[in-house]
Design an enzyme around this catalytic site. Structure first.
Site, PDB file in Angstrom:
ATOM      1  N   SER A  65      80.086  11.433  53.241  1.00 58.75           N
ATOM      2  CA  SER A  65      79.226  12.334  52.465  1.00 58.75           C
ATOM      3  C   SER A  65      80.008  12.910  51.296  1.00 58.75           C
ATOM      4  O   SER A  65      80.917  13.732  51.475  1.00 58.75           O
ATOM      5  CB  SER A  65      78.712  13.473  53.349  1.00 58.75           C
ATOM      6  OG  SER A  65      78.064  14.415  52.523  1.00 58.75           O
ATOM      7  N   HIS A  90      77.426   8.255  51.550  1.00 53.84           N
ATOM      8  CA  HIS A  90      76.239   9.060  51.895  1.00 53.84           C
ATOM      9  C   HIS A  90      75.982  10.028  50.740  1.00 53.84           C
ATOM     10  O   HIS A  90      76.836  10.838  50.391  1.00 53.84           O
ATOM     11  CB  HIS A  90      76.518   9.802  53.194  1.00 53.84           C
ATOM     12  CG  HIS A  90      75.353  10.574  53.732  1.00 53.84           C
ATOM     13  ND1 HIS A  90      74.330   9.990  54.449  1.00 53.84           N
ATOM     14  CD2 HIS A  90      75.056  11.903  53.669  1.00 53.84           C
ATOM     15  CE1 HIS A  90      73.443  10.927  54.803  1.00 53.84           C
ATOM     16  NE2 HIS A  90      73.861  12.095  54.343  1.00 53.84           N
ATOM     17  N   ASP A  92      73.698  12.956  49.394  1.00 54.00           N
ATOM     18  CA  ASP A  92      72.758  14.012  49.814  1.00 54.00           C
ATOM     19  C   ASP A  92      72.015  14.598  48.628  1.00 54.00           C
ATOM     20  O   ASP A  92      72.622  15.166  47.730  1.00 54.00           O
ATOM     21  CB  ASP A  92      73.537  15.153  50.482  1.00 54.00           C
ATOM     22  CG  ASP A  92      74.028  14.780  51.859  1.00 54.00           C
ATOM     23  OD1 ASP A  92      73.210  14.361  52.693  1.00 54.00           O
ATOM     24  OD2 ASP A  92      75.246  14.904  52.104  1.00 54.00           O
ATOM     25  N   MET A  94      69.351  17.403  47.481  1.00 53.99           N
ATOM     26  CA  MET A  94      68.712  18.646  47.933  1.00 53.99           C
ATOM     27  C   MET A  94      67.983  19.283  46.764  1.00 53.99           C
ATOM     28  O   MET A  94      68.546  19.398  45.668  1.00 53.99           O
ATOM     29  CB  MET A  94      69.764  19.618  48.448  1.00 53.99           C
ATOM     30  CG  MET A  94      70.671  19.033  49.505  1.00 53.99           C
ATOM     31  SD  MET A  94      71.898  20.229  49.995  1.00 53.99           S
ATOM     32  CE  MET A  94      72.909  19.259  51.104  1.00 53.99           C
ATOM     33  N   HIS A 123      70.241  10.227  51.261  1.00 52.50           N
ATOM     34  CA  HIS A 123      69.566  11.133  52.196  1.00 52.50           C
ATOM     35  C   HIS A 123      68.770  12.145  51.379  1.00 52.50           C
ATOM     36  O   HIS A 123      69.345  13.038  50.753  1.00 52.50           O
ATOM     37  CB  HIS A 123      70.640  11.812  53.064  1.00 52.50           C
ATOM     38  CG  HIS A 123      70.123  12.826  54.029  1.00 52.50           C
ATOM     39  ND1 HIS A 123      70.943  13.747  54.659  1.00 52.50           N
ATOM     40  CD2 HIS A 123      68.867  13.078  54.496  1.00 52.50           C
ATOM     41  CE1 HIS A 123      70.215  14.511  55.464  1.00 52.50           C
ATOM     42  NE2 HIS A 123      68.949  14.133  55.373  1.00 52.50           N
ATOM     43  N   MET A 125      66.717  15.237  50.998  1.00 54.95           N
ATOM     44  CA  MET A 125      66.294  16.507  51.598  1.00 54.95           C
ATOM     45  C   MET A 125      65.439  17.206  50.561  1.00 54.95           C
ATOM     46  O   MET A 125      65.838  18.206  49.963  1.00 54.95           O
ATOM     47  CB  MET A 125      67.528  17.339  51.990  1.00 54.95           C
ATOM     48  CG  MET A 125      68.232  16.787  53.220  1.00 54.95           C
ATOM     49  SD  MET A 125      69.900  17.431  53.399  1.00 54.95           S
ATOM     50  CE  MET A 125      70.780  16.332  52.317  1.00 54.95           C
ATOM     51  N   MET A 194      69.690  14.667  62.627  1.00 59.63           N
ATOM     52  CA  MET A 194      70.559  15.698  62.049  1.00 59.63           C
ATOM     53  C   MET A 194      71.258  16.472  63.166  1.00 59.63           C
ATOM     54  O   MET A 194      70.618  16.902  64.136  1.00 59.63           O
ATOM     55  CB  MET A 194      69.745  16.682  61.200  1.00 59.63           C
ATOM     56  CG  MET A 194      69.190  16.112  59.900  1.00 59.63           C
ATOM     57  SD  MET A 194      70.431  15.466  58.768  1.00 59.63           S
ATOM     58  CE  MET A 194      71.448  16.899  58.421  1.00 59.63           C
ATOM     59  N   ASP A 232      74.413  13.154  61.317  1.00 57.59           N
ATOM     60  CA  ASP A 232      74.875  13.791  60.077  1.00 57.59           C
ATOM     61  C   ASP A 232      75.054  15.284  60.317  1.00 57.59           C
ATOM     62  O   ASP A 232      74.095  15.991  60.627  1.00 57.59           O
ATOM     63  CB  ASP A 232      73.814  13.526  58.992  1.00 57.59           C
ATOM     64  CG  ASP A 232      74.185  14.078  57.623  1.00 57.59           C
ATOM     65  OD1 ASP A 232      75.318  14.534  57.444  1.00 57.59           O
ATOM     66  OD2 ASP A 232      73.308  14.031  56.733  1.00 57.59           O
TER      67      ASP A 232
HETATM   68  C1  DX5 Z   1      74.006  18.420  55.320  1.00 57.69           C
HETATM   69  C2  DX5 Z   1      74.258  17.072  54.729  1.00 57.69           C
HETATM   70  C3  DX5 Z   1      75.449  16.362  55.253  1.00 57.69           C
HETATM   71  C4  DX5 Z   1      76.771  17.062  55.000  1.00 57.69           C
HETATM   72  C5  DX5 Z   1      77.699  16.667  56.105  1.00 57.69           C
HETATM   73  O1  DX5 Z   1      72.738  18.835  54.988  1.00 57.69           O
HETATM   74  O2  DX5 Z   1      73.130  16.228  54.990  1.00 57.69           O
HETATM   75  O3  DX5 Z   1      75.504  15.024  54.816  1.00 57.69           O
HETATM   76  O4  DX5 Z   1      77.335  16.729  53.771  1.00 57.69           O
HETATM   77  O5  DX5 Z   1      78.868  17.348  55.946  1.00 57.69           O
HETATM   78  P1  DX5 Z   1      79.877  17.660  57.131  1.00 57.69           P
HETATM   79  O6  DX5 Z   1      80.378  16.341  57.651  1.00 57.69           O
HETATM   80  O7  DX5 Z   1      80.936  18.474  56.474  1.00 57.69           O
HETATM   81  O8  DX5 Z   1      79.127  18.413  58.189  1.00 57.69           O
HETATM   82 ZN    ZN Z   2      73.199  14.048  54.691  1.00 56.58          ZN
END
Ligand code: DX5
Ligand code: ZN
Length: 277
Positions: A65, A90, A92, A94, A123, A125, A194, A232
């Site tokens: 990530s 990965h 993310d 948001m 991913h 979100m 999750m 994740d």
């Molecule tokens: C959280 C993200 C994850 C996050 C994971 O909402 O979807 O991908 O970056 O980070 P770690 O491994 O630090 O929990």
């Molecule tokens: Zn994620």
């Protein structure tokens, strides 16, 4: 025209098997996801060639990530992932509405796609993933995972994904039961369970073993031994063995991986490689 678009976008060195009028058949072997991509005219097919799942050949992947990367040095961080044999990136996304944080989006993904051939696991979100499937596909995603809790209709979003070359992922938050994804497993390449509330890196792991086990059992029972299960949030050398034992095979890791002094070894530990120690 469409075929040309596909060629330009995903097939760097296509192998032309046949050409007659408008019909072109192309094969790409993607070793990272054990699949073959075939296109014929305006249609394309993704064929998975290795059985993964509950049988002994199931393969584990580490997806880094980049939320935890040094974003001002993203290019060299990606080179580091390549040099340390990390399987996937990965990414993310948001939107500040679906989750209480805002990260990065399409222009950043486009830049990453130009920089690397690594498998890009996106991913989403975001509140309305359906609206953005096409854009993320065009930006270079290899897998797009969206949340069943989003406001988009799940089946409509799956249908939109079926029009792309992306693999299809469905995700559930910690409070959503396994049963929420059962009706869609036949259409999915991966289910993301999750293990934190989505929104931030570096949170404490929540044990979702029971949920992972239920999904794996359901998939096996319905002929989907090849279904990938991703986890994740809070994945490190201590928590990875727990989720792997429950049936997860794609391990997202942000803070643990990027803080590590030996990224390759840390990845081996969370991947569960035999020679990890
Ligand atoms: C959280 C993200 C994850 C996050 C994971 O909402 O979807 O991908 O970056 O980070 P770690 O491994 O630090 O929990
Ligand atoms: Zn994620």
């Amino acid at each position: 025209m469409l075929v040309k678009g596909f060629l330009k976008k995903i097939l760097k060195k296509p192998f032309l098997l046949n050409y007659c009028g408008k019909l072109i058949v192309i094969i790409k072997i993607n070793k990272k996801i054990n699949s073959i991509i075939l296109t014929a005219g305006e249609k394309y097919y993704i064929i998975k060639c290795m059985k993964i799942g509950s049988d002994k050949t199931m393969k584990n992947f580490v997806s880094a990530s980049i939320l935890s990367a040094d974003l001002l040095r993203l290019g060299s961080e990606i080179t580091k992932l390549e040099e340390n044999n990390i399987d996937w990136i990965h990414f993310d996304v948001m939107d500040g509405v679906f989750v209480p944080n805002i990260s990065y989006g399409i222009p950043v993904l486009e830049q990453i796609r130009k920089k690397t051939d690594m498998y890009l696991d996106v991913h989403l979100m975001i509140t309305d993933p359906l609206k953005y499937i096409k854009r993320f596909d065009e930006a270079g995603a290899d897998m797009i995972t969206f949340h069943v809790e989003s406001e988009s209709d799940t089946m409509e979003t799956i249908k939109a994904l079926q029009q792309t070359l992306c693999q299809i992922g469905l995700s559930i938050k910690p409070n959503t039961p396994a049963e929420a994804v059962f009706p869609y497993i036949e259409f999915a390449d991966m289910i993301l369970v999750m293990t934190v509330e989505p929104g931030f890196g570096g949170q404490k792991f929540m044990d979702m073993s029971e949920k992972i086990r239920k999904i794996r059992e359901y998939a096996d029972k319905h002929g989907r031994e090849d279904l990938m299960i991703q986890v994740d949030g809070g994945i490190d050398d201590k928590t990875a063995p727990i989720v792997r034992a429950s049936g997860a095979n794609v391990l997202v890791s942000g803070s643990y991986l990027f803080k590590s002094d030996d990224m390759e070894r840390s990845a081996r530990l969370i991947r569960g490689d035999a020679n990890a120690e």
